[in-house]
Write a protein that holds these residues in place. Sequence first.
Motif, PDB file in Angstrom:
ATOM      1  N   TRP A  27       4.374   2.551  42.463  1.00  0.00           N
ATOM      2  CA  TRP A  27       4.276   1.574  43.548  1.00  0.00           C
ATOM      3  C   TRP A  27       2.823   1.362  43.933  1.00  0.00           C
ATOM      4  O   TRP A  27       2.136   2.310  44.322  1.00  0.00           O
ATOM      5  N   SER A  28       2.319   0.136  43.778  1.00  0.00           N
ATOM      6  CA  SER A  28       0.985  -0.248  44.264  1.00  0.00           C
ATOM      7  C   SER A  28      -0.121   0.738  43.877  1.00  0.00           C
ATOM      8  O   SER A  28      -0.930   1.137  44.704  1.00  0.00           O
ATOM      9  N   GLU A  62      -4.426   0.513  47.192  1.00  0.00           N
ATOM     10  CA  GLU A  62      -3.933   1.896  47.236  1.00  0.00           C
ATOM     11  C   GLU A  62      -3.862   2.395  48.681  1.00  0.00           C
ATOM     12  O   GLU A  62      -2.897   3.040  49.084  1.00  0.00           O
ATOM     13  N   ALA A  65      -0.951   0.904  50.702  1.00  0.00           N
ATOM     14  CA  ALA A  65       0.372   1.377  50.281  1.00  0.00           C
ATOM     15  C   ALA A  65       0.626   2.822  50.697  1.00  0.00           C
ATOM     16  O   ALA A  65       1.775   3.252  50.785  1.00  0.00           O
ATOM     17  N   LEU A  69       4.282   4.527  51.619  1.00  0.00           N
ATOM     18  CA  LEU A  69       4.814   5.291  50.487  1.00  0.00           C
ATOM     19  C   LEU A  69       5.103   6.741  50.888  1.00  0.00           C
ATOM     20  O   LEU A  69       6.174   7.274  50.594  1.00  0.00           O
TER      21      LEU A  69
END
Length: 157
Positions: A27-28, A62, A65, A69
């Motif tokens: 993810w990302s 980053e 996210a 996350l």
Amino acid sequence: MEPVAECLACDLLSGVRPLPGGRLAEWSGWVVEHSVGPLGLGTLVVKPVRHVVHVAELNDVESAALGPLLQRVAAAVTKAVQPEQVYVCLWSHANAVPGHLHFVVQPAVKADMARFDAFGPALQMAMFREGAVPDETEVEAVCRRLRAVLSCSLDEA
Ligand SMILES: [Zn+2]
């Protein structure tokens, strides 16, 4: 980015070293894996795909996210393991050398707290001292549950 030689995190990403449970989510710019260390069943690692060794060097994508996350990974661990607490920590300092960033998301369960008579950093140190890595079959099983929970939660994000 090219994997960096002698980096365990890069080796696990590239498949040079086996990763029980496989990749749980991506993810990302981040990936989620089960820990290969001795911090117990259901302990996950959240790390950037890039070989970044300082939080200050994360890029905008980053960074943006990271909070969502970590929250989702902690929620997945909570659901799958039902621990007393979920520790989220980052040391990434091996042999006093800055290493590939990896947040550890660790379910602190009563059984481990009782067995080691410890919690928090003392529990982690005791688990490292013992050095017992969870059984691979059990890791695969908990990862099946975690992957299902994580994929739902990240698809909604
Ligand atoms: Zn690396």
